[in-house]
Every structure is written in C-alpha cells, then in structure tokens.
Design an enzyme around this catalytic site. Sequence first.
Site, mmCIF file in Angstrom:
data_model
loop_
_atom_site.group_PDB
_atom_site.id
_atom_site.type_symbol
_atom_site.label_atom_id
_atom_site.label_comp_id
_atom_site.label_asym_id
_atom_site.label_seq_id
_atom_site.Cartn_x
_atom_site.Cartn_y
_atom_site.Cartn_z
ATOM 1 C CB SER A 24 -0.978 -0.011 1.079
ATOM 2 O OG SER A 24 -0.327 0.083 2.400
ATOM 3 C CG LEU A 104 18.395 -3.237 3.270
ATOM 4 C CD1 LEU A 104 18.705 -1.722 2.819
ATOM 5 C CD2 LEU A 104 18.020 -4.258 2.387
ATOM 6 C CG HIS A 120 9.519 2.070 12.185
ATOM 7 N ND1 HIS A 120 9.776 0.497 12.071
ATOM 8 C CD2 HIS A 120 9.354 2.072 13.299
ATOM 9 C CE1 HIS A 120 9.628 -0.105 13.455
ATOM 10 N NE2 HIS A 120 9.360 0.771 14.091
ATOM 11 C CB VAL A 155 17.693 -2.630 11.976
ATOM 12 C CG1 VAL A 155 16.151 -2.710 11.595
ATOM 13 C CG2 VAL A 155 18.641 -3.550 11.239
HETATM 14 C C1 GRF Z 1 3.716 -0.641 6.827
HETATM 15 O O1 GRF Z 1 3.047 -0.521 7.918
HETATM 16 C C2 GRF Z 1 5.191 -0.184 6.929
HETATM 17 O O2 GRF Z 1 5.328 0.662 7.726
HETATM 18 C C3 GRF Z 1 5.947 -1.254 7.369
HETATM 19 O O3 GRF Z 1 5.489 -2.465 6.802
HETATM 20 C C4 GRF Z 1 4.097 -2.198 6.230
HETATM 21 C C5 GRF Z 1 4.188 -2.081 4.870
HETATM 22 O O4 GRF Z 1 2.780 -2.245 4.301
HETATM 23 N N1 GRF Z 1 7.550 -1.057 7.275
HETATM 24 P P1 GRF Z 1 2.296 -2.054 2.891
HETATM 25 O O5 GRF Z 1 2.935 -3.231 2.253
HETATM 26 O O6 GRF Z 1 3.097 -0.868 2.299
HETATM 27 O O7 GRF Z 1 1.020 -1.974 2.678
#
Ligand code: GRF
Length: 211
Positions: A24, A104, A120, A155
């Site tokens: 998303s 990574l 994050h 990280v």
């Molecule tokens: C999100 O909550 C992002 O903050 C975290 O992983 C999730 C990814 O969601 N790093 P999407 O795949 O972008 O919907």
Amino acid sequence: MSEQYYRSPKKKGKIAVFLSGRGSNFLAIHDAILAGTIHADIALVFSNKKEARGLQIAEERNLETLHLNPKNYTPREDYERAIIKELKKRDIDLICLAGYMKILSPLLCEEFLNKIINIHPALLPSFPGLHVQQAAIDWGVRLSGATVHFVTPSVDMGPIILQAVVPVLQDDTEDTLSERILKEEHKIYPEAVKLYFDGKLEIKERRVSIL
Ligand code: GRF
C-alpha cells in the site's frame, strides 16, 4: 564531501521500491507520481517474495518488476551483490523500502549511502523492529505514529525525515491502531520522496533539515 553532510538531488529521479507484502505504501508513492506531485519514475519494483501482492499490483500498473529468491544465493552477501547489479543497471537514484521484510546488509547500505529510505509504523527511536503497533499498545503509550527515515546499517535508527503522530485509544487493537497509522504513512512517505527529489533534504550529522 564527508559522510556527515548530504544534500538530496534536485532531479527527475529513478526509484526502486523494495517490498515483501501488500504494497500500500508503494501504491501511495506511485499514485503521487501519477498525479505529478513527485518528480520521479519508479524504474523497478523488487521483492524477495515471489507471491508479494505489491509485485502483482506493480505488474498490473505496467511497472518493471523483479523477484530474486534469497535461497538461491550463498553466501548471503551474494544476494545483495546481485541486487546491486540490477540497481546499477537501471541507474537507480533512490531505494524506497516499503514493507521490505529483510534486513539490509552494510554492503547495500554503504553502496547506496543516503539513497535508501524506509517507512516505519512507530515514532522512532521508540519501538524499532517488528510488531510495533502491538508493542505500543502493550506499553501504554498515548501517542504513536509513523516515521520516514534514511536507512543505515543500524536497523530503524537512520536520520529521521518526517514523522506523523496518531493517538493510541483505550480500546485500540493491533488492527485499529495499524489502520490509523497506515493512513498517515500514505501521506508522509510520498511527501518525503517528493522532498528528496525536490533537492530539499539536507543531512548534517544525523539531523535532517527540510530546506
Ligand atoms: C507498513 O506498516 C510499513 O510501515 C512497514 O511495513 C508495512 C508495509 O505495508 N514497514 P504496505 O506493504 O506498504 O501496505
């Protein structure tokens, strides 16, 4: 120029999105590009997971996709060497980690120093790592949110670009809090990418200024 100073480029950039799941945030970035808000193209959508929904969506949107299976590479560094080769082939300017569930190695972080950003779902430096929405509820914090930051080998600890705050409500579950945070992610991630290619991000030591 020392490692403590960096200014993001003002240019039409080439982005590689790395994802492992639903994608998303990738969609939010791509929508902002299609709307003309971000001065960049997505040149590659990369995944370590063949079945990632985000990879399928990228194909539906006619974006170039690539899956490399980590299991086919030993030692581990060979996996990232193969990724770096693919990124260089496409002159990638910025890697956007968007739910990429693989840490990574310093190899990639150093090769693309100041050219990798991540989203994050917490207010870093609180709650790094995984399952952080549940961790925020369990800790009893009143506020949580989302953070876009540069990626370094330590990280979730790289220089912070943008943050958004949401309340943690008394009856929140992991799902309701995640949903509230995700709405903010979809605003601040495209905004950070826009600022990057508008040449407006400056890193001094570990502080990011928005010019
Ligand atoms: C999100 O909550 C992002 O903050 C975290 O992983 C999730 C990814 O969601 N790093 P999407 O795949 O972008 O919907």
